[in-house]
Design an enzyme around this catalytic site. Structure first.
Site, PDB file in Angstrom:
ATOM      1  CG  ASP A  37       8.614  -6.947 -19.523  1.00  0.00           C
ATOM      2  OD1 ASP A  37       8.331  -6.053 -18.713  1.00  0.00           O
ATOM      3  OD2 ASP A  37       8.048  -8.062 -19.551  1.00  0.00           O
ATOM      4  CE  LYS A  90       5.087  -5.862 -19.116  1.00  0.00           C
ATOM      5  NZ  LYS A  90       5.419  -6.633 -17.898  1.00  0.00           N
ATOM      6  CD  GLU A 116       6.491  -9.039 -13.663  1.00  0.00           C
ATOM      7  OE1 GLU A 116       6.544  -9.608 -12.544  1.00  0.00           O
ATOM      8  OE2 GLU A 116       6.598  -9.646 -14.741  1.00  0.00           O
ATOM      9  CD  GLU A 174      -0.020 -11.818 -16.694  1.00  0.00           C
ATOM     10  OE1 GLU A 174       0.900 -10.971 -16.692  1.00  0.00           O
ATOM     11  OE2 GLU A 174       0.153 -13.010 -17.014  1.00  0.00           O
TER      12      GLU A 174
HETATM   13  O1  KIV Z   1       6.475 -10.554 -20.443  1.00  0.00           O
HETATM   14  C1  KIV Z   1       5.338 -10.455 -20.878  1.00  0.00           C
HETATM   15  O2  KIV Z   1       5.016 -10.786 -22.026  1.00  0.00           O
HETATM   16  C2  KIV Z   1       4.331  -9.927 -19.966  1.00  0.00           C
HETATM   17  C3  KIV Z   1       2.950 -10.416 -20.192  1.00  0.00           C
HETATM   18  C4  KIV Z   1       2.810 -11.761 -19.585  1.00  0.00           C
HETATM   19  C5  KIV Z   1       1.959  -9.515 -19.638  1.00  0.00           C
HETATM   20  O3  KIV Z   1       4.644  -9.239 -19.069  1.00  0.00           O
END
Ligand code: KIV
Length: 286
Positions: A86, A116, A118, A185
């Site tokens: 992330d 990933k 957002e 989400e």
């Molecule tokens: O950081 C994470 O685990 C996420 C989830 C809340 C979807 O992005």
């Protein structure tokens, strides 16, 4: 049993065949070993580690350094699952160039399979740059935890026709920008159903109902690590809080009562070595 390595074509095939994709968060090596063993398709080292592992109130304090270290540990434990790292707050919002550098760092130093980030239309430029650098990207729409201040808290999204329409448009924009998958989400199942039907890439839901191509849960929530509030969409599959607390209580009691360690937990010493030692000590003390 050896597993097939999960790749983007493998996930695409699952979508086409209407086979559900399993996804879970993970932040460390031992849990990654278990998720790999369980055959979880996608493992997300999410910036939710700010809350689940570091005890912050939200994800904003999470840094690139934290994400690199944790994502690398996860990938070391899960060679065959598709591991996603992330991108933390402000690692991709400042400029597309910085976004590529940070995404590249996550790939190089953690060996993850994908990153990933957002956001919808606002993230499209960064997504294009990152994808052009050869880095696979998963998008994330709906309740985006890095924007909870702007969203007014951890609230479900897309519950009005206008808000739902914007999320559907954002999903189309992300797909056109080249994402390999999108995470939805906390949005109504009806909205997720439309996006899943219209998109060519796998759509994974967390609190987005049954119509997505796959499901994600936060590992600490689904295993019941905390005895505090969990969101409506969480199903607790275990009570690790109770299991661990019972073990800790038993350990404390056995230490206090002198029941632990028992003989089987101790290293033996041959009798002749022990009597030799006693003789040596005798000589020393005479
Ligand atoms: O950081 C994470 O685990 C996420 C989830 C809340 C979807 O992005």
């Amino acid at each position: 049993m050896t597993r097939v390595r999960v790749t983007i074509p493998y996930l695409m095939e699952k979508k086409v065949k209407h086979e559900q994709i399993s996804m879970m968060t993970c932040y460390d090596y031992p849990m990654a070993l278990l998720q790999e063993k369980a055959g979880i398709d996608i493992i997300l080292c999410g910036d939710s580690l700010g809350m689940t592992v570091y005890g912050y109130q939200g994800t904003l304090p999470v840094t690139m350094d934290m994400m690199v270290v944790h994502s690398a540990a996860v990938k070391r434990g899960a060679a065959n699952s598709f591991v996603i790292g992330d991108m933390p707050f402000l690692s991709y919002q400042v400029s597309p160039q910085e976004a590529v550098r940070n995404a590249g760092r996550l790939m190089k130093e953690s060996n993850v399979d994908c990153i990933k980030l957002e956001g919808g239309a606002v993230a499209v430029e960064a997504v294009k740059y990152i994808v052009n650098a050869g880095i696979p990207v998963m998008g994330h729409l709906g309740l985006t935890p890095q924007s909870t201040s702007a969203l007014g808290g951890f609230k479900a999204q897309g519950r009005s026709a206008e808000a739902a329409y914007r999320i559907i448009e954002d999903a189309a924009a992300l797909e056109a920008a080249g994402v390999c998958s999108i995470l939805l989400e906390a949005i109504p199942p009806e909205v997720a159903k439309i996006i899943t039907a219209e998109s060519k890439v796998p759509i994974i839901g967390i609190g987005a109902g049954i119509h997505c191509d796959g499901q994600l849960l936060i590992v600490h929530d689904m295993l019941g690590f905390f005895d505090r509030f969990v969101p409506k969409f969480v199903k607790k599959y275990a009570d690790m809080n109770g299991v661990i607390l019972a073990a800790l209580n038993q350990y404390k009691e056995e230490v206090e009562k002198g029941l632990f360690p028992a003989k089987e937990h101790c290293y033996g010493m041959p009798d002749e070595e022990l009597s030799k030692l006693k003789n040596m000590l005798h000589i020393l003390t005479v």
